[in-house]
Design a protein around this motif. Structure first.
Motif, PDB file in Angstrom:
ATOM      1  N   MET A   1     -15.456   7.944   3.420  1.00 56.23           N
ATOM      2  CA  MET A   1     -14.723   6.883   2.739  1.00 56.23           C
ATOM      3  C   MET A   1     -13.648   6.343   3.689  1.00 56.23           C
ATOM      4  O   MET A   1     -12.944   7.117   4.341  1.00 56.23           O
ATOM      5  CB  MET A   1     -14.088   7.508   1.508  1.00 56.23           C
ATOM      6  N   PRO A   2     -13.481   5.014   3.784  1.00 52.96           N
ATOM      7  CA  PRO A   2     -12.475   4.475   4.700  1.00 52.96           C
ATOM      8  C   PRO A   2     -11.063   4.694   4.192  1.00 52.96           C
ATOM      9  O   PRO A   2     -10.847   4.968   3.007  1.00 52.96           O
ATOM     10  CB  PRO A   2     -12.806   2.983   4.749  1.00 52.96           C
ATOM     11  N   LYS A   3     -10.103   4.583   5.101  1.00 57.76           N
ATOM     12  CA  LYS A   3      -8.698   4.730   4.731  1.00 57.76           C
ATOM     13  C   LYS A   3      -8.262   3.569   3.843  1.00 57.76           C
ATOM     14  O   LYS A   3      -8.803   2.476   3.943  1.00 57.76           O
ATOM     15  CB  LYS A   3      -7.820   4.710   5.986  1.00 57.76           C
ATOM     16  N   MET A   4      -7.277   3.834   2.998  1.00 58.94           N
ATOM     17  CA  MET A   4      -6.695   2.782   2.166  1.00 58.94           C
ATOM     18  C   MET A   4      -5.780   1.945   3.040  1.00 58.94           C
ATOM     19  O   MET A   4      -5.041   2.487   3.864  1.00 58.94           O
ATOM     20  CB  MET A   4      -5.876   3.389   1.030  1.00 58.94           C
ATOM     21  N   LYS A   5      -5.819   0.638   2.878  1.00 62.61           N
ATOM     22  CA  LYS A   5      -4.925  -0.230   3.630  1.00 62.61           C
ATOM     23  C   LYS A   5      -3.747  -0.622   2.743  1.00 62.61           C
ATOM     24  O   LYS A   5      -3.947  -1.025   1.592  1.00 62.61           O
ATOM     25  CB  LYS A   5      -5.654  -1.489   4.094  1.00 62.61           C
ATOM     26  N   SER A   6      -2.558  -0.506   3.281  1.00 64.80           N
ATOM     27  CA  SER A   6      -1.383  -0.915   2.525  1.00 64.80           C
ATOM     28  C   SER A   6      -1.158  -2.400   2.735  1.00 64.80           C
ATOM     29  O   SER A   6      -1.574  -2.971   3.734  1.00 64.80           O
ATOM     30  CB  SER A   6      -0.155  -0.139   2.985  1.00 64.80           C
ATOM     31  N   ASN A   7      -0.488  -3.015   1.764  1.00 61.51           N
ATOM     32  CA  ASN A   7      -0.085  -4.414   1.892  1.00 61.51           C
ATOM     33  C   ASN A   7       1.154  -4.426   2.782  1.00 61.51           C
ATOM     34  O   ASN A   7       2.202  -3.913   2.408  1.00 61.51           O
ATOM     35  CB  ASN A   7       0.219  -4.965   0.497  1.00 61.51           C
ATOM     36  N   ARG A   8       1.046  -4.964   4.005  1.00 62.29           N
ATOM     37  CA  ARG A   8       2.118  -4.852   4.987  1.00 62.29           C
ATOM     38  C   ARG A   8       3.383  -5.580   4.551  1.00 62.29           C
ATOM     39  O   ARG A   8       4.498  -5.145   4.850  1.00 62.29           O
ATOM     40  CB  ARG A   8       1.661  -5.369   6.362  1.00 62.29           C
ATOM     41  N   GLY A   9       3.236  -6.695   3.841  1.00 59.95           N
ATOM     42  CA  GLY A   9       4.398  -7.419   3.330  1.00 59.95           C
ATOM     43  C   GLY A   9       5.162  -6.572   2.329  1.00 59.95           C
ATOM     44  O   GLY A   9       6.394  -6.511   2.353  1.00 59.95           O
ATOM     45  N   ALA A  10       4.424  -5.899   1.446  1.00 61.90           N
ATOM     46  CA  ALA A  10       5.052  -5.046   0.439  1.00 61.90           C
ATOM     47  C   ALA A  10       5.676  -3.816   1.081  1.00 61.90           C
ATOM     48  O   ALA A  10       6.755  -3.383   0.685  1.00 61.90           O
ATOM     49  CB  ALA A  10       4.019  -4.627  -0.601  1.00 61.90           C
ATOM     50  N   ALA A  11       5.017  -3.262   2.090  1.00 67.69           N
ATOM     51  CA  ALA A  11       5.527  -2.065   2.756  1.00 67.69           C
ATOM     52  C   ALA A  11       6.876  -2.335   3.425  1.00 67.69           C
ATOM     53  O   ALA A  11       7.711  -1.447   3.521  1.00 67.69           O
ATOM     54  CB  ALA A  11       4.520  -1.572   3.785  1.00 67.69           C
ATOM     55  N   LYS A  12       7.086  -3.577   3.871  1.00 67.91           N
ATOM     56  CA  LYS A  12       8.363  -3.938   4.498  1.00 67.91           C
ATOM     57  C   LYS A  12       9.423  -4.281   3.460  1.00 67.91           C
ATOM     58  O   LYS A  12      10.609  -4.269   3.764  1.00 67.91           O
ATOM     59  CB  LYS A  12       8.156  -5.129   5.438  1.00 67.91           C
ATOM     60  N   SER A  13       9.003  -4.597   2.232  1.00 65.16           N
ATOM     61  CA  SER A  13       9.939  -5.044   1.197  1.00 65.16           C
ATOM     62  C   SER A  13      10.451  -3.923   0.312  1.00 65.16           C
ATOM     63  O   SER A  13      11.516  -4.061  -0.288  1.00 65.16           O
ATOM     64  CB  SER A  13       9.266  -6.078   0.303  1.00 65.16           C
ATOM     65  N   PHE A  14       9.686  -2.846   0.181  1.00 70.46           N
ATOM     66  CA  PHE A  14      10.055  -1.763  -0.731  1.00 70.46           C
ATOM     67  C   PHE A  14      10.248  -0.467   0.032  1.00 70.46           C
ATOM     68  O   PHE A  14       9.484  -0.152   0.933  1.00 70.46           O
ATOM     69  CB  PHE A  14       8.970  -1.559  -1.788  1.00 70.46           C
ATOM     70  N   LYS A  15      11.286   0.294  -0.355  1.00 70.18           N
ATOM     71  CA  LYS A  15      11.535   1.601   0.237  1.00 70.18           C
ATOM     72  C   LYS A  15      11.499   2.632  -0.879  1.00 70.18           C
ATOM     73  O   LYS A  15      12.026   2.401  -1.977  1.00 70.18           O
ATOM     74  CB  LYS A  15      12.902   1.644   0.919  1.00 70.18           C
ATOM     75  N   ARG A  16      10.881   3.768  -0.608  1.00 71.44           N
ATOM     76  CA  ARG A  16      10.776   4.826  -1.605  1.00 71.44           C
ATOM     77  C   ARG A  16      12.042   5.679  -1.615  1.00 71.44           C
ATOM     78  O   ARG A  16      12.559   6.044  -0.566  1.00 71.44           O
ATOM     79  CB  ARG A  16       9.564   5.696  -1.295  1.00 71.44           C
ATOM     80  N   THR A  17      12.550   5.994  -2.807  1.00 72.51           N
ATOM     81  CA  THR A  17      13.735   6.838  -2.930  1.00 72.51           C
ATOM     82  C   THR A  17      13.307   8.303  -2.986  1.00 72.51           C
ATOM     83  O   THR A  17      12.118   8.614  -3.100  1.00 72.51           O
ATOM     84  CB  THR A  17      14.525   6.504  -4.214  1.00 72.51           C
ATOM     85  N   ALA A  18      14.279   9.197  -2.932  1.00 71.14           N
ATOM     86  CA  ALA A  18      13.987  10.632  -2.959  1.00 71.14           C
ATOM     87  C   ALA A  18      13.357  11.049  -4.285  1.00 71.14           C
ATOM     88  O   ALA A  18      12.555  11.980  -4.329  1.00 71.14           O
ATOM     89  CB  ALA A  18      15.266  11.420  -2.713  1.00 71.14           C
ATOM     90  N   SER A  19      13.709  10.340  -5.367  1.00 73.80           N
ATOM     91  CA  SER A  19      13.154  10.679  -6.680  1.00 73.80           C
ATOM     92  C   SER A  19      11.783  10.051  -6.917  1.00 73.80           C
ATOM     93  O   SER A  19      11.192  10.234  -7.981  1.00 73.80           O
ATOM     94  CB  SER A  19      14.118  10.238  -7.784  1.00 73.80           C
ATOM     95  N   GLY A  20      11.300   9.250  -5.956  1.00 78.06           N
ATOM     96  CA  GLY A  20       9.967   8.685  -6.064  1.00 78.06           C
ATOM     97  C   GLY A  20       9.913   7.275  -6.610  1.00 78.06           C
ATOM     98  O   GLY A  20       8.834   6.722  -6.780  1.00 78.06           O
ATOM     99  N   ARG A  21      11.075   6.690  -6.902  1.00 78.94           N
ATOM    100  CA  ARG A  21      11.094   5.300  -7.364  1.00 78.94           C
ATOM    101  C   ARG A  21      11.176   4.386  -6.148  1.00 78.94           C
ATOM    102  O   ARG A  21      11.231   4.864  -5.022  1.00 78.94           O
ATOM    103  CB  ARG A  21      12.272   5.090  -8.313  1.00 78.94           C
ATOM    104  N   TYR A  22      11.164   3.075  -6.370  1.00 77.47           N
ATOM    105  CA  TYR A  22      11.191   2.133  -5.250  1.00 77.47           C
ATOM    106  C   TYR A  22      12.415   1.241  -5.319  1.00 77.47           C
ATOM    107  O   TYR A  22      12.763   0.744  -6.387  1.00 77.47           O
ATOM    108  CB  TYR A  22       9.920   1.278  -5.244  1.00 77.47           C
TER     109      TYR A  22
END
Length: 64
Positions: A1-22
């Motif tokens: 199965m191929p790797k999942m691709k992340s949405n690069r625009g979203a990856a730059k816009s959201f940061k994950r917190t220690a509790s797992g929220r964004y």
């Protein structure tokens, strides 16, 4: 199965917190700032959390 691709625009816009929220940056701070009050512009500087209803969608886009 191929790797999942992340949405690069979203990856730059959201940061994950220690509790797992964004964390996200607030909108409406880029232009036409003269008509916005000082208080409103100051409050737009602060980061906020993604709403729980959108949490699933964001995590799928970011790919965590």
């Amino acid at each position: 199965m191929p790797k999942m691709k992340s949405n690069r625009g979203a990856a730059k816009s959201f940061k994950r917190t220690a509790s797992g929220r964004y964390k996200r940056v607030k909108a409406y701070k880029s232009h036409i700032l003269t008509k916005k009050s000082r208080k409103r512009k100051r409050n737009l500087r602060k980061a906020t959390l993604v709403h729980p209803a959108d949490q699933n969608r964001v995590s799928r886009m970011v790919g965590n």
